[in-house]
Scaffold this motif. Structure first.
Motif, PDB file in Angstrom:
ATOM      1  N   ARG A  36      -5.208  24.433  18.291  1.00  0.00           N
ATOM      2  CA  ARG A  36      -5.771  25.698  18.140  1.00  0.00           C
ATOM      3  C   ARG A  36      -5.702  26.515  19.538  1.00  0.00           C
ATOM      4  NH1 ARG A  36     -11.216  27.735  14.843  1.00  0.00           N
ATOM      5  NH2 ARG A  36     -10.981  30.010  15.157  1.00  0.00           N
ATOM      6  N   THR A  37      -6.314  25.906  20.535  1.00  0.00           N
ATOM      7  CA  THR A  37      -6.469  26.453  21.817  1.00  0.00           C
ATOM      8  C   THR A  37      -5.043  26.521  22.513  1.00  0.00           C
ATOM      9  OG1 THR A  37      -8.636  25.356  22.190  1.00  0.00           O
ATOM     10  CG2 THR A  37      -7.282  26.007  24.108  1.00  0.00           C
ATOM     11  N   GLN A  38      -4.249  25.599  22.314  1.00  0.00           N
ATOM     12  CA  GLN A  38      -2.944  26.068  22.764  1.00  0.00           C
ATOM     13  C   GLN A  38      -2.138  27.042  22.040  1.00  0.00           C
ATOM     14  OE1 GLN A  38      -1.133  24.396  25.128  1.00  0.00           O
ATOM     15  NE2 GLN A  38       0.572  25.392  24.991  1.00  0.00           N
ATOM     16  N   LEU A  39      -2.118  27.009  20.666  1.00  0.00           N
ATOM     17  CA  LEU A  39      -1.783  28.328  20.007  1.00  0.00           C
ATOM     18  C   LEU A  39      -2.092  29.560  20.402  1.00  0.00           C
ATOM     19  CD1 LEU A  39       0.432  29.125  17.851  1.00  0.00           C
ATOM     20  CD2 LEU A  39      -1.316  28.853  16.131  1.00  0.00           C
ATOM     21  N   TYR A  40      -3.555  29.530  20.448  1.00  0.00           N
ATOM     22  CA  TYR A  40      -4.030  30.838  21.088  1.00  0.00           C
ATOM     23  C   TYR A  40      -3.547  31.302  22.287  1.00  0.00           C
ATOM     24  CZ  TYR A  40      -7.746  34.255  21.072  1.00  0.00           C
ATOM     25  OH  TYR A  40      -8.442  35.351  21.015  1.00  0.00           O
ATOM     26  N   GLN A  41      -3.309  30.272  23.387  1.00  0.00           N
ATOM     27  CA  GLN A  41      -2.952  31.024  24.627  1.00  0.00           C
ATOM     28  C   GLN A  41      -1.716  31.184  24.369  1.00  0.00           C
ATOM     29  OE1 GLN A  41      -4.392  28.047  27.865  1.00  0.00           O
ATOM     30  NE2 GLN A  41      -4.618  26.688  26.225  1.00  0.00           N
ATOM     31  N   GLU A  42      -0.812  30.590  23.580  1.00  0.00           N
ATOM     32  CA  GLU A  42       0.858  30.982  23.523  1.00  0.00           C
ATOM     33  C   GLU A  42       0.669  32.567  23.118  1.00  0.00           C
ATOM     34  OE1 GLU A  42       2.449  28.020  21.338  1.00  0.00           O
ATOM     35  OE2 GLU A  42       2.351  26.584  22.946  1.00  0.00           O
ATOM     36  N   ASN A  43      -0.076  32.770  21.909  1.00  0.00           N
ATOM     37  CA  ASN A  43      -0.154  34.198  21.531  1.00  0.00           C
ATOM     38  C   ASN A  43      -0.662  35.202  22.613  1.00  0.00           C
ATOM     39  OD1 ASN A  43       0.659  33.288  18.934  1.00  0.00           O
ATOM     40  ND2 ASN A  43      -1.272  32.847  18.155  1.00  0.00           N
ATOM     41  N   LEU A  44      -1.517  34.830  23.263  1.00  0.00           N
ATOM     42  CA  LEU A  44      -2.062  35.583  24.120  1.00  0.00           C
ATOM     43  C   LEU A  44      -1.140  35.929  25.395  1.00  0.00           C
ATOM     44  CD1 LEU A  44      -5.781  34.465  25.349  1.00  0.00           C
ATOM     45  CD2 LEU A  44      -5.222  36.605  24.253  1.00  0.00           C
ATOM     46  N   TYR A  45      -0.256  34.974  25.511  1.00  0.00           N
ATOM     47  CA  TYR A  45       0.588  35.286  26.584  1.00  0.00           C
ATOM     48  C   TYR A  45       1.577  36.143  26.229  1.00  0.00           C
ATOM     49  CZ  TYR A  45       5.213  34.416  29.281  1.00  0.00           C
ATOM     50  OH  TYR A  45       6.430  34.782  29.748  1.00  0.00           O
ATOM     51  N   LEU A  46       2.078  36.119  25.008  1.00  0.00           N
ATOM     52  CA  LEU A  46       2.876  37.062  24.152  1.00  0.00           C
ATOM     53  C   LEU A  46       2.326  38.659  24.103  1.00  0.00           C
ATOM     54  CD1 LEU A  46       4.470  34.988  21.249  1.00  0.00           C
ATOM     55  CD2 LEU A  46       5.588  35.482  23.385  1.00  0.00           C
ATOM     56  N   GLU A  47       0.925  38.757  23.922  1.00  0.00           N
ATOM     57  CA  GLU A  47       0.173  39.724  23.964  1.00  0.00           C
ATOM     58  C   GLU A  47       0.248  40.555  25.222  1.00  0.00           C
ATOM     59  OE1 GLU A  47      -3.500  39.446  22.315  1.00  0.00           O
ATOM     60  OE2 GLU A  47      -2.836  38.632  20.367  1.00  0.00           O
ATOM     61  N   MET A  48       0.133  39.542  26.396  1.00  0.00           N
ATOM     62  CA  MET A  48      -0.073  40.183  27.728  1.00  0.00           C
ATOM     63  C   MET A  48       1.292  40.781  28.389  1.00  0.00           C
ATOM     64  SD  MET A  48      -3.272  38.161  29.515  1.00  0.00           S
ATOM     65  CE  MET A  48      -2.787  36.467  29.050  1.00  0.00           C
ATOM     66  N   GLN A  49       2.450  40.348  27.675  1.00  0.00           N
ATOM     67  CA  GLN A  49       3.816  41.044  28.042  1.00  0.00           C
ATOM     68  C   GLN A  49       3.664  42.459  27.837  1.00  0.00           C
ATOM     69  OE1 GLN A  49       5.620  38.616  29.962  1.00  0.00           O
ATOM     70  NE2 GLN A  49       3.723  37.816  29.038  1.00  0.00           N
ATOM     71  N   GLU A  50       2.767  42.982  26.794  1.00  0.00           N
ATOM     72  CA  GLU A  50       2.682  44.372  26.599  1.00  0.00           C
ATOM     73  C   GLU A  50       1.259  44.749  27.102  1.00  0.00           C
ATOM     74  OE1 GLU A  50       5.196  45.823  24.852  1.00  0.00           O
ATOM     75  OE2 GLU A  50       6.212  43.941  24.783  1.00  0.00           O
ATOM     76  N   THR A  51       0.419  44.170  27.058  1.00  0.00           N
ATOM     77  CA  THR A  51      -0.821  44.759  27.743  1.00  0.00           C
ATOM     78  C   THR A  51      -1.544  43.901  28.868  1.00  0.00           C
ATOM     79  OG1 THR A  51      -1.610  45.168  25.413  1.00  0.00           O
ATOM     80  CG2 THR A  51      -3.249  45.257  27.146  1.00  0.00           C
ATOM     81  N   PRO A  52      -1.174  44.353  30.142  1.00  0.00           N
ATOM     82  CA  PRO A  52      -1.744  43.544  31.275  1.00  0.00           C
ATOM     83  C   PRO A  52      -3.184  43.129  31.087  1.00  0.00           C
ATOM     84  CG  PRO A  52      -0.388  45.569  31.883  1.00  0.00           C
ATOM     85  CD  PRO A  52      -0.700  45.505  30.498  1.00  0.00           C
ATOM     86  N   VAL A  53      -3.361  42.219  31.893  1.00  0.00           N
ATOM     87  CA  VAL A  53      -4.670  41.383  31.851  1.00  0.00           C
ATOM     88  C   VAL A  53      -6.065  42.412  31.911  1.00  0.00           C
ATOM     89  CG1 VAL A  53      -6.518  39.769  32.745  1.00  0.00           C
ATOM     90  CG2 VAL A  53      -4.164  39.129  32.669  1.00  0.00           C
ATOM     91  N   THR A  54      -5.528  43.425  33.026  1.00  0.00           N
ATOM     92  CA  THR A  54      -6.822  44.270  33.300  1.00  0.00           C
ATOM     93  C   THR A  54      -7.135  45.470  32.338  1.00  0.00           C
ATOM     94  OG1 THR A  54      -5.467  45.395  34.787  1.00  0.00           O
ATOM     95  CG2 THR A  54      -6.828  43.731  35.789  1.00  0.00           C
ATOM     96  N   GLU A  55      -6.179  45.497  31.354  1.00  0.00           N
ATOM     97  CA  GLU A  55      -6.183  46.519  30.503  1.00  0.00           C
ATOM     98  C   GLU A  55      -6.726  45.881  28.952  1.00  0.00           C
ATOM     99  OE1 GLU A  55      -2.488  48.715  29.681  1.00  0.00           O
ATOM    100  OE2 GLU A  55      -2.245  49.000  31.755  1.00  0.00           O
ATOM    101  N   ARG A  56      -7.043  44.704  28.849  1.00  0.00           N
ATOM    102  CA  ARG A  56      -7.701  44.290  27.621  1.00  0.00           C
ATOM    103  C   ARG A  56      -9.266  44.775  27.541  1.00  0.00           C
ATOM    104  NH1 ARG A  56      -4.396  40.797  25.228  1.00  0.00           N
ATOM    105  NH2 ARG A  56      -6.157  39.946  23.880  1.00  0.00           N
ATOM    106  N   PRO A  57      -9.831  45.205  26.676  1.00  0.00           N
ATOM    107  CA  PRO A  57     -10.941  45.806  26.638  1.00  0.00           C
ATOM    108  C   PRO A  57     -11.993  44.916  27.040  1.00  0.00           C
ATOM    109  CG  PRO A  57      -9.878  46.109  24.365  1.00  0.00           C
ATOM    110  CD  PRO A  57      -9.089  45.074  25.507  1.00  0.00           C
ATOM    111  N   GLY A  58     -12.155  43.564  26.880  1.00  0.00           N
ATOM    112  CA  GLY A  58     -13.415  42.766  27.396  1.00  0.00           C
ATOM    113  C   GLY A  58     -13.159  42.897  29.115  1.00  0.00           C
ATOM    114  N   ILE A  59     -12.077  42.309  29.364  1.00  0.00           N
ATOM    115  CA  ILE A  59     -11.887  42.101  30.883  1.00  0.00           C
ATOM    116  C   ILE A  59     -12.186  43.523  31.734  1.00  0.00           C
ATOM    117  CG2 ILE A  59     -10.055  41.627  32.401  1.00  0.00           C
ATOM    118  CD1 ILE A  59     -10.959  39.248  30.460  1.00  0.00           C
ATOM    119  N   ALA A  60     -11.626  44.557  31.116  1.00  0.00           N
ATOM    120  CA  ALA A  60     -11.774  45.840  31.844  1.00  0.00           C
ATOM    121  C   ALA A  60     -13.425  46.140  31.991  1.00  0.00           C
ATOM    122  CB  ALA A  60     -11.111  47.199  30.987  1.00  0.00           C
ATOM    123  N   GLU A  61     -14.055  45.912  30.582  1.00  0.00           N
ATOM    124  CA  GLU A  61     -15.480  46.314  30.609  1.00  0.00           C
ATOM    125  C   GLU A  61     -16.345  45.466  31.633  1.00  0.00           C
ATOM    126  OE1 GLU A  61     -18.975  47.013  27.298  1.00  0.00           O
ATOM    127  OE2 GLU A  61     -16.929  46.485  26.660  1.00  0.00           O
TER     128      GLU A  61
END
Length: 227
Positions: A36-61
């Motif tokens: 589950r953790t590996q799959l979650y990381q792979e999905n996050l990687y794909l998401e971050m191609q569109e939304t950079p790390v610093t623009e993710r709501p929790g990270i930015a806050e």
């Protein structure tokens, strides 16, 4: 054990979640958690191609809060952002043990820093304060870390944890039976949302590691709890 926010933090809109676990069994993570953790990381990687790390709501806050407290979020990145940046480079997290693996999963899922500590390595009451020039310790990153203008937790022996990096002294191992988890929650969450998040996390953690859990929420309105 009393856990409290230092008086100097009373002007900040902090929400700190606490989960106390007892009678847990820490071991190699089940294959379900690893997968589950590996799959979650792979999905996050794909998401971050569109939304950079610093623009993710929790990270930015948390970056904004970091700056408000006086630290440079570009020089001293909070632990959730550091994890996210690893994944953005496809440097995926490798399994460690069932407590740390789930702790990291929560941090990625909620986009917040979270620390977990061996209760039997703690002494006395715990206070969460803001670091100064003299606040430092040997961290899990293998370096001696300064915590000036960074939140940190300390017991009677001294500092042991922060949303930046945790100390070696109180690290959870496979011999740990009682643990304390500190969630540096997003201030924008309501108290009800915070308690729901903590209850959900406690339930999942004990489904894997066994034991019982107790949750609490610290804020400027309620700066102290006893567990």
């Amino acid at each position: 054990m009393n856990i409290s926010l230092h008086d100097s933090l009373s002007t900040y809109d902090l929400k700190i979640g606490i989960i106390y676990y007892n009678k847990i069994v820490v071991s190699d993570s089940p294959q379900m958690i690893k997968g589950r953790t590996q799959l979650y990381q792979e999905n996050l990687y794909l998401e971050m191609q569109e939304t950079p790390v610093t623009e993710r709501p929790g990270i930015a806050e948390w970056r904004a809060l970091w700056k408000l407290l006086g630290a440079d979020p570009n020089r001293y990145r909070h632990s959730a952002e550091s994890l996210m940046r690893r994944i953005a480079k496809q440097n995926y997290l490798t399994p460690f043990h069932s407590a740390v693996d789930i702790n990291n999963f929560f941090s990625l899922q909620y986009e917040i820093p979270i620390g977990i500590y061996d209760v039997n390595k703690l002494e006395g009451d715990i206070t969460i304060s803001l670091g100064n020039d003299d606040t430092s310790y040997e961290g899990l990153n293998g370096r001696f870390n300064s915590l000036k203008n960074i939140l940190y937790s300390h017991d009677d022996e001294g500092p042991f944890g922060s949303p930046f990096v945790d100390s070696q002294r109180t690290a959870v191992t496979e011999q740990t039976t009682d643990a304390l988890q500190i969630f540096y929650l997003r201030p924008s969450l309501t108290d009800e949302e915070c308690m729901q998040l903590l209850a959900s996390a406690g339930k999942m953690f004990t489904q894997v590691n066994g034991g019982d859990y107790t949750i609490a929420l610290l804020s400027k309105e309620h700066p102290t709890t006893t567990l």
